[in-house]
Design a protein around this motif. Structure first.
Motif, mmCIF file in Angstrom:
data_model
loop_
_atom_site.group_PDB
_atom_site.id
_atom_site.type_symbol
_atom_site.label_atom_id
_atom_site.label_comp_id
_atom_site.label_asym_id
_atom_site.label_seq_id
_atom_site.Cartn_x
_atom_site.Cartn_y
_atom_site.Cartn_z
ATOM 1 N N SER A 40 0.826 -1.210 0.000
ATOM 2 C CA SER A 40 0.000 0.000 0.000
ATOM 3 C C SER A 40 0.861 1.261 0.000
ATOM 4 C CB SER A 40 -0.917 -0.014 1.221
ATOM 5 O OG SER A 40 -1.659 1.163 1.286
ATOM 6 N N ARG A 42 3.872 1.558 -1.089
ATOM 7 C CA ARG A 42 4.544 1.656 -2.395
ATOM 8 C C ARG A 42 3.594 2.253 -3.433
ATOM 9 N NH1 ARG A 42 9.241 1.188 -4.670
ATOM 10 N NH2 ARG A 42 9.306 0.263 -6.728
ATOM 11 N N LEU A 43 2.341 1.826 -3.401
ATOM 12 C CA LEU A 43 1.352 2.375 -4.334
ATOM 13 C C LEU A 43 1.146 3.869 -4.089
ATOM 14 C CD1 LEU A 43 -1.358 -0.411 -4.393
ATOM 15 C CD2 LEU A 43 -0.103 0.462 -6.362
ATOM 16 N N LYS A 46 3.519 6.437 -5.479
ATOM 17 C CA LYS A 46 3.522 6.649 -6.935
ATOM 18 C C LYS A 46 2.272 7.360 -7.438
ATOM 19 C CE LYS A 46 7.405 4.563 -7.338
ATOM 20 N NZ LYS A 46 8.614 5.313 -7.590
ATOM 21 N N ARG A 47 1.416 7.847 -6.515
ATOM 22 C CA ARG A 47 0.172 8.506 -6.932
ATOM 23 C C ARG A 47 0.470 9.900 -7.487
ATOM 24 N NH1 ARG A 47 -4.122 8.156 -2.757
ATOM 25 N NH2 ARG A 47 -2.494 9.056 -1.489
ATOM 26 N N LEU A 64 -4.546 -6.354 -8.349
ATOM 27 C CA LEU A 64 -3.140 -6.617 -8.662
ATOM 28 C C LEU A 64 -2.912 -8.123 -8.623
ATOM 29 C CD1 LEU A 64 -1.590 -4.224 -5.997
ATOM 30 C CD2 LEU A 64 -2.044 -3.669 -8.342
ATOM 31 N N SER A 75 -2.722 -6.171 -13.887
ATOM 32 C CA SER A 75 -3.566 -5.304 -13.065
ATOM 33 C C SER A 75 -4.819 -4.979 -13.863
ATOM 34 C CB SER A 75 -2.829 -4.024 -12.676
ATOM 35 O OG SER A 75 -2.501 -3.262 -13.814
ATOM 36 N N MET A 93 -0.354 4.186 -11.797
ATOM 37 C CA MET A 93 0.246 4.160 -10.469
ATOM 38 C C MET A 93 0.724 2.751 -10.115
ATOM 39 S SD MET A 93 -1.832 5.780 -7.351
ATOM 40 C CE MET A 93 -1.985 4.686 -6.001
ATOM 41 N N VAL A 94 -0.084 1.762 -10.438
ATOM 42 C CA VAL A 94 0.271 0.369 -10.167
ATOM 43 C C VAL A 94 1.503 -0.026 -10.977
ATOM 44 C CG1 VAL A 94 -0.508 -2.025 -10.425
ATOM 45 C CG2 VAL A 94 -2.071 -0.287 -9.528
ATOM 46 N N ALA A 97 4.625 1.516 -9.547
ATOM 47 C CA ALA A 97 5.019 0.991 -8.236
ATOM 48 C C ALA A 97 5.703 -0.372 -8.331
ATOM 49 C CB ALA A 97 3.799 0.893 -7.330
ATOM 50 N N PHE A 100 6.883 -5.014 -6.472
ATOM 51 C CA PHE A 100 6.451 -4.849 -5.095
ATOM 52 C C PHE A 100 7.329 -5.692 -4.169
ATOM 53 C CE2 PHE A 100 2.887 -3.694 -7.718
ATOM 54 C CZ PHE A 100 2.424 -2.549 -7.097
ATOM 55 N N ILE A 118 -7.712 2.902 -4.282
ATOM 56 C CA ILE A 118 -6.886 4.059 -4.631
ATOM 57 C C ILE A 118 -7.780 5.289 -4.591
ATOM 58 C CG2 ILE A 118 -5.477 5.145 -6.416
ATOM 59 C CD1 ILE A 118 -4.695 2.291 -7.284
#
Length: 155
Positions: A40, A42-43, A46-47, A64, A75, A93-94, A97, A100, A118
């Motif tokens: 979370s 990490r996501l 990158k927003r 994901l 995704s 964003m995914v 990121a 993971f 998100i």
């Protein structure tokens, strides 16, 4: 008579497993929960709020699929924000990121399916000033947006 009783008690204590004891097991975070929090975070890092998206924001859910090493297999958008720009930003964003963190050993599956919410919060803009041209105010807004992203990642 006390000596055999004491020896039996010590033998019983020695036979018990040596697990760390906590007073409240609910307060200790499991390795799976810690891993989900890392994913979370990490996501969120990158927003990016797209410029041409609705000012009121929105929330999406993205599925994901990860492999055992944390690499993104695929995704997909599960729930839309109602804005194509925000939906595209959620999927981007995914992608940004990935990869993971590697999942903990307690998870046995070869591919992991996670649904991540998100949230894009409402945009804030600079008040319009009569002395600035539209180009200058757009440049000022870009500076403020960049500053906010550097200060408040994921806010």
């Amino acid at each position: 008579m006390k000596l055999p009783l004491l020896a039996a008690l010590l033998g019983l204590l020695a036979a018990l497993p040596a697990y760390p004891q906590t007073t409240d097991p609910d307060t200790q975070e499991s390795s799976i929960d810690a891993w989900k929090r890392q994913v979370s975070n990490r996501l969120v890092s990158k927003r990016i709020y797209p410029r041409k998206s609705p000012a009121e924001g929105g929330s999406a859910k993205v599925l994901l699929v990860l492999d055992r090493t944390g690499n993104l297999i695929s995704s997909a958008l599960v729930e839309s924000t109602g804005s194509t720009e925000l939906d595209a930003a959620a999927l981007a964003m995914v992608e940004a990121a990935a990869p993971f963190p590697e999942p903990p050993v307690e998870i046995q599956e070869d591919s992991l399916h996670l649904t991540a919410p998100i949230v894009f919060r409402a945009k804030t803009t600079l008040p319009r000033s009569g002395s600035l041209s539209q180009t200058e105010s757009a440049a000022e807004q870009a500076k403020v947006d960049a500053k906010m992203r550097s200060i408040c990642r994921g806010c």
